[in-house]
Design a protein around this motif. Structure first.
Motif, short mmCIF file in Angstrom:
data_model
loop_
_atom_site.label_atom_id
_atom_site.label_comp_id
_atom_site.label_asym_id
_atom_site.label_seq_id
_atom_site.Cartn_x
_atom_site.Cartn_y
_atom_site.Cartn_z
N LEU A 98 0.86 -1.18 0.00
CA LEU A 98 0.00 0.00 0.00
C LEU A 98 0.90 1.23 0.00
CD1 LEU A 98 -2.65 1.65 0.45
CD2 LEU A 98 -2.34 1.24 2.91
N VAL A 99 0.76 2.08 -1.02
CA VAL A 99 1.50 3.33 -1.09
C VAL A 99 0.52 4.48 -0.96
CG1 VAL A 99 2.95 4.84 -2.51
CG2 VAL A 99 3.34 2.36 -2.53
N ILE A 100 0.74 5.34 0.04
CA ILE A 100 -0.08 6.54 0.25
C ILE A 100 0.82 7.73 -0.03
CG2 ILE A 100 -1.45 7.87 1.89
CD1 ILE A 100 -1.91 5.23 3.42
N PHE A 101 0.44 8.53 -1.03
CA PHE A 101 1.26 9.65 -1.50
C PHE A 101 0.48 10.94 -1.32
CE2 PHE A 101 4.26 11.09 -5.11
CZ PHE A 101 5.37 11.06 -4.28
N THR A 102 0.98 11.85 -0.50
CA THR A 102 0.29 13.11 -0.28
C THR A 102 0.87 14.20 -1.19
OG1 THR A 102 1.77 13.74 1.54
CG2 THR A 102 -0.22 12.49 2.10
N ASP A 103 0.18 15.31 -1.27
CA ASP A 103 0.49 16.36 -2.25
C ASP A 103 0.88 17.65 -1.52
OD1 ASP A 103 0.68 17.97 -4.46
OD2 ASP A 103 -1.27 17.45 -5.29
N ASP A 104 2.15 18.01 -1.53
CA ASP A 104 2.67 19.24 -0.90
C ASP A 104 2.88 19.09 0.60
OD1 ASP A 104 2.66 20.58 -3.31
OD2 ASP A 104 1.18 22.09 -2.75
N GLN A 105 3.08 17.89 1.10
CA GLN A 105 3.29 17.74 2.54
C GLN A 105 4.78 17.82 2.88
OE1 GLN A 105 1.55 14.29 4.42
NE2 GLN A 105 2.22 14.92 6.46
N ARG A 106 5.12 18.76 3.71
CA ARG A 106 6.50 19.01 4.10
C ARG A 106 6.98 17.97 5.12
NH1 ARG A 106 5.78 24.41 5.57
NH2 ARG A 106 5.66 23.74 7.74
N PHE A 107 8.28 17.82 5.25
CA PHE A 107 8.87 16.79 6.12
C PHE A 107 8.55 17.00 7.60
CE2 PHE A 107 11.84 20.24 6.53
CZ PHE A 107 12.45 20.09 7.76
N ASP A 108 8.33 18.24 8.02
CA ASP A 108 8.20 18.54 9.45
C ASP A 108 6.74 18.70 9.89
OD1 ASP A 108 7.70 20.89 8.11
OD2 ASP A 108 9.01 22.14 9.34
N THR A 109 5.85 17.93 9.30
CA THR A 109 4.42 18.07 9.59
C THR A 109 3.84 16.81 10.22
OG1 THR A 109 3.91 17.41 7.32
CG2 THR A 109 4.05 19.78 7.76
N ILE A 110 4.66 16.10 11.00
CA ILE A 110 4.23 14.88 11.67
C ILE A 110 4.54 15.02 13.16
CG2 ILE A 110 4.55 12.38 11.84
CD1 ILE A 110 5.37 12.45 8.85
N ARG A 111 3.53 14.87 13.99
CA ARG A 111 3.69 15.15 15.41
C ARG A 111 4.74 14.28 16.08
NH1 ARG A 111 0.40 17.86 19.08
NH2 ARG A 111 0.69 17.28 21.27
N SER A 112 4.71 12.99 15.82
CA SER A 112 5.62 12.09 16.52
C SER A 112 7.06 12.25 16.07
CB SER A 112 5.18 10.63 16.32
OG SER A 112 5.19 10.29 14.95
N LEU A 113 7.29 13.02 15.01
CA LEU A 113 8.66 13.29 14.56
C LEU A 113 9.15 14.65 15.06
CD1 LEU A 113 8.55 11.88 10.93
CD2 LEU A 113 9.34 10.76 13.02
#
Length: 440
Positions: free
Chosen positions: A7-22
């Motif tokens: 399963l590949v989920i590909f988002t559009d314009d999502q920056r690297f620093d937009t994940i809470r757990s990271l």
């Protein structure tokens, strides 16, 4: 033995620093966080930028062909038959291949990659509440049109009356439509053949609209802007007046940038909510432990950083993207800062699935980097935006060169180890003269 599903989920314009757990505590992404906990995150994943103003087009072509930026055909607007696509390789390996969502690489290529699908959008961007989509057409023509022309729908600076599609889900958000289609597809799997499911979301690309409950989570006045936000870029980078840059007034104001950042975060939290439904469907069907999940974004976005709004540049906010692998054979709750590109995903899946990787693929497998902390991938990352920008990134510095028509050439040198926001240009400081020499 049956191979695992993909399963590949590909988002559009999502920056690297937009994940809470990271590390970003200002955003809510509980379902992407689930993937981070279950898998391996590449914290230094990049795209090489792009040879076209629509950065997503070459980025998606690189994902599906495994080819590097300058080995694409026509910036990825179409894919030649000798560039063997990921879906073709997996189909030949016994997989059912199914795709949904944004496809920006030519209609013929979609059916080469997928033998089924739904809610297919051919293009770069759309009104999220009125997405012109196709059901899968086995002929590959996709030449059906609506029997009527809807009222023009306004977004950005364009008025569009959609004709080129066979249906529109008026009033339903794109993230909901695409994730629901993926859920329905997963529920039909009988376990006799492995599946390759590709879901290409349109979010968080503008126009940034979402259900109000998600926007309410991010009051404009509470938004803390990144320290590198500026009213304008310090010089002409060659793309200061393209469509993306016209989404905010000149000069950029803090009030407007807070609104844009709030809407950007709300879009990501909404897509995260919908992605959760796909993950839940895998759980309910008993497929989670047998499915390799890849979550990634096609490119980043400035949203006010360096005085820019778009992704047509070589700064970290635009070329540094999320990349997570989770599933069988992948270390859980693991992070690596190996230098990698998204076009490495293809070769990685081939190794994980024990499928021969085509010779047309330029990328390298990341399996070693997942399991060996000493494997740091590439020594340098290289970036290029059309003919005007070139950049190279080492472990400690990034050098960006600009050549814009009749403008004076510009050079930037950043100490990314101590200046990750790329705020202080060191190029004129004599002690950095040797650092600024490009590696060969």
């Amino acid at each position: 033995m049956t191979k695992p599903n993909v399963l590949v989920i590909f988002t559009d314009d999502q920056r690297f620093d937009t994940i809470r757990s990271l590390g970003n505590e200002r955003i809510h992404t509980p379902n992407i966080d689930r993937l981070v906990a279950r898998g391996t995150t590449f914290t230094q994943a990049h795209i090489p930028c792009g040879t076209h103003g629509a950065i997503c087009m070459p980025s998606r072509a690189m994902l599906h062909t495994g080819r590097s930026l300058f080995h694409l055909h026509d910036s990825g607007s179409s894919i030649p038959s000798d560039h063997i696509m990921l879906g073709e390789t997996l189909r030949n390996g016994g997989f059912r291949t199914w795709g949904a969502g944004k496809w920006h690489n030519g209609r013929e290529a979609f059916n080469r990659s997928f033998d089924d699908g739904d809610e297919i959008y051919f293009g770069g961007m759309a009104d999220h509440w009125n997405v012109p989509a196709y059901h899968y057409d086995p002929s590959g023509k996709y030449d059906k049109q609506l029997a009527y022309i809807p009222e023009p729908m306004t977004f950005g600076n364009n008025n569009i009356a959609w004709r080129d599609c066979d249906h529109i889900h008026a009033g339903c958000h794109s993230s909901e439509i695409l994730c629901e289609a993926a859920v329905n597809h997963i529920k039909l799997q009988d376990g006799k053949r492995p599946f390759f499911t590709y879901v290409a979301l349109l979010a968080p690309h503008d126009p940034r609209t979402m259900p109000q409950q998600f926007l309410d989570m991010y009051p404009f006045e509470d938004q803390v802007l990144p320290p590198n936000c500026l009213g304008a870029h310090p010089f002409d980078n060659g793309s200061l007046h393209i469509r993306d840059e016209l989404l905010a007034e000149f000069p950029r104001t803090p009030e407007e940038l807070r609104r844009h950042n709030a809407e950007y975060y709300a879009m990501i939290t909404h897509l995260d909510h919908e992605v959760g439904k796909i993950l839940d469907a895998l759980d309910e069907q008993g497929l989670t432990d047998d499915t390799i999940i890849v979550f990634a974004g096609d490119n980043g976005l400035a949203v006010g950083q360096h005085g820019l709004m778009g992704k047509q540049n070589c700064y970290e906010h635009s070329v540094h993207v999320p990349l997570i692998f989770a599933g069988p054979g992948i270390p859980a709750n693991h992070r690596t800062d190996a230098y990698v590109y998204l076009f490495d995903i293809y070769a990685t899946l081939c190794e994980l699935l024990d499928i021969e990787c085509p010779q047309s693929v330029d990328g390298t497998s990341l399996v070693s980097a997942m399991n060996d902390e000493t494997d740091l991938g590439r020594d340098y990352m290289y970036f290029a935006y059309i003919s005007t920008q070139r950049a190279v990134k080492s472990r400690t510095h990034k050098l960006i060169e600009y050549r814009v028509r009749d403008k004076e050439p510009q050079t930037q040198l950043f100490d990314i180890e101590h200046d990750p926001w790329e705020q202080h240009n060191l190029i004129k400081q004599s002690e950095f003269r040797n650092v600024s020499r490009l590696p060969r």
